[in-house]
Design a protein around this motif. Sequence first.
Motif, PDB file in Angstrom:
ATOM      1  N   GLU A   1      -5.367  -1.580   3.229  1.00 28.39           N
ATOM      2  CA  GLU A   1      -6.522  -1.147   2.440  1.00 28.39           C
ATOM      3  C   GLU A   1      -6.711   0.361   2.491  1.00 28.39           C
ATOM      4  OE1 GLU A   1      -9.990  -3.637   2.634  1.00 28.39           O
ATOM      5  OE2 GLU A   1      -8.755  -5.434   2.820  1.00 28.39           O
ATOM      6  N   SER A   2      -6.426   0.983   3.625  1.00 24.81           N
ATOM      7  CA  SER A   2      -6.546   2.445   3.682  1.00 24.81           C
ATOM      8  C   SER A   2      -5.410   3.107   2.904  1.00 24.81           C
ATOM      9  CB  SER A   2      -6.578   2.943   5.125  1.00 24.81           C
ATOM     10  OG  SER A   2      -5.386   2.606   5.788  1.00 24.81           O
ATOM     11  N   GLY A   3      -4.232   2.504   2.924  1.00 23.49           N
ATOM     12  CA  GLY A   3      -3.120   3.021   2.135  1.00 23.49           C
ATOM     13  C   GLY A   3      -3.384   2.920   0.645  1.00 23.49           C
ATOM     14  N   TYR A   4      -4.103   1.886   0.246  1.00 22.31           N
ATOM     15  CA  TYR A   4      -4.485   1.725  -1.161  1.00 22.31           C
ATOM     16  C   TYR A   4      -5.326   2.910  -1.604  1.00 22.31           C
ATOM     17  CZ  TYR A   4      -6.580  -0.415  -5.339  1.00 22.31           C
ATOM     18  OH  TYR A   4      -7.001  -0.693  -6.624  1.00 22.31           O
ATOM     19  N   ARG A   5      -6.289   3.263  -0.775  1.00 22.79           N
ATOM     20  CA  ARG A   5      -7.154   4.407  -1.123  1.00 22.79           C
ATOM     21  C   ARG A   5      -6.343   5.700  -1.199  1.00 22.79           C
ATOM     22  NH1 ARG A   5     -12.762   5.809  -1.217  1.00 22.79           N
ATOM     23  NH2 ARG A   5     -12.928   8.050  -1.032  1.00 22.79           N
ATOM     24  N   GLY A   6      -5.414   5.883  -0.279  1.00 25.27           N
ATOM     25  CA  GLY A   6      -4.585   7.078  -0.302  1.00 25.27           C
ATOM     26  C   GLY A   6      -3.702   7.146  -1.536  1.00 25.27           C
ATOM     27  N   LYS A   7      -3.215   5.998  -1.977  1.00 28.76           N
ATOM     28  CA  LYS A   7      -2.304   5.958  -3.125  1.00 28.76           C
ATOM     29  C   LYS A   7      -3.037   6.018  -4.455  1.00 28.76           C
ATOM     30  CE  LYS A   7       1.824   3.481  -4.647  1.00 28.76           C
ATOM     31  NZ  LYS A   7       2.687   4.639  -4.664  1.00 28.76           N
ATOM     32  N   TRP A   8      -4.167   5.291  -4.561  1.00 22.13           N
ATOM     33  CA  TRP A   8      -4.856   5.191  -5.844  1.00 22.13           C
ATOM     34  C   TRP A   8      -6.207   5.902  -5.879  1.00 22.13           C
ATOM     35  CZ3 TRP A   8      -1.831   0.954  -4.273  1.00 22.13           C
ATOM     36  CH2 TRP A   8      -0.746   0.689  -5.102  1.00 22.13           C
TER      37      TRP A   8
ATOM     38  N   ARG B   1      -2.493 -12.923  -6.435  1.00 23.83           N
ATOM     39  CA  ARG B   1      -1.277 -12.725  -5.642  1.00 23.83           C
ATOM     40  C   ARG B   1      -0.836 -11.267  -5.639  1.00 23.83           C
ATOM     41  NH1 ARG B   1       2.363 -18.040  -7.176  1.00 23.83           N
ATOM     42  NH2 ARG B   1       1.215 -19.480  -5.841  1.00 23.83           N
ATOM     43  N   CYS B   2      -0.962 -10.613  -6.771  1.00 23.83           N
ATOM     44  CA  CYS B   2      -0.573  -9.194  -6.842  1.00 23.83           C
ATOM     45  C   CYS B   2      -1.443  -8.337  -5.935  1.00 23.83           C
ATOM     46  CB  CYS B   2      -0.632  -8.693  -8.279  1.00 23.83           C
ATOM     47  SG  CYS B   2       0.721  -9.309  -9.289  1.00 23.83           S
ATOM     48  N   PHE B   3      -2.764  -8.552  -5.971  1.00 18.67           N
ATOM     49  CA  PHE B   3      -3.639  -7.772  -5.096  1.00 18.67           C
ATOM     50  C   PHE B   3      -3.393  -8.110  -3.629  1.00 18.67           C
ATOM     51  CE2 PHE B   3      -6.001  -6.431  -8.815  1.00 18.67           C
ATOM     52  CZ  PHE B   3      -6.377  -5.144  -8.448  1.00 18.67           C
ATOM     53  N   ASP B   4      -3.109  -9.370  -3.326  1.00 19.33           N
ATOM     54  CA  ASP B   4      -2.772  -9.733  -1.946  1.00 19.33           C
ATOM     55  C   ASP B   4      -1.504  -8.997  -1.497  1.00 19.33           C
ATOM     56  OD1 ASP B   4      -4.933 -11.450  -1.607  1.00 19.33           O
ATOM     57  OD2 ASP B   4      -3.771 -13.264  -2.079  1.00 19.33           O
ATOM     58  N   GLU B   5      -0.517  -8.926  -2.378  1.00 21.68           N
ATOM     59  CA  GLU B   5       0.735  -8.237  -2.042  1.00 21.68           C
ATOM     60  C   GLU B   5       0.511  -6.740  -1.839  1.00 21.68           C
ATOM     61  OE1 GLU B   5       5.024  -7.311  -4.064  1.00 21.68           O
ATOM     62  OE2 GLU B   5       4.130  -9.284  -4.445  1.00 21.68           O
ATOM     63  N   VAL B   6      -0.309  -6.139  -2.687  1.00 24.20           N
ATOM     64  CA  VAL B   6      -0.618  -4.710  -2.541  1.00 24.20           C
ATOM     65  C   VAL B   6      -1.313  -4.462  -1.204  1.00 24.20           C
ATOM     66  CG1 VAL B   6      -2.079  -2.839  -3.420  1.00 24.20           C
ATOM     67  CG2 VAL B   6      -0.670  -4.163  -4.998  1.00 24.20           C
TER      68      VAL B   6
END
Length: 75
Positions: free
Chosen positions: A44-51, A33-38
């Motif tokens: 998915e592109s924002g994830y790469r930019g953030k992490w 659920r946490c990964f789904d929320e992220v």
Amino acid sequence: MLELRDGSDHGNRGTEIWSSQLGINQLARAVIRCFDEVAQTHGESGYRGKWGEHFPRTELEARRRLWRIHQPQAT
């Protein structure tokens, strides 16, 4: 769960932000659920930019499949 000041930190060098005792089914569900929320919040592109890493879509879906297979069956 520890919040790390620097993502390369590990061990006990963070601030505890959550502590609980969960069964494996509850823990797996919480992680999924946490990964789904992220993914929903940042994309998915924002994830790469953030992490600085690709979103772990393949790993998440494998975890989701295993969780579904091993859930206790309702009787």
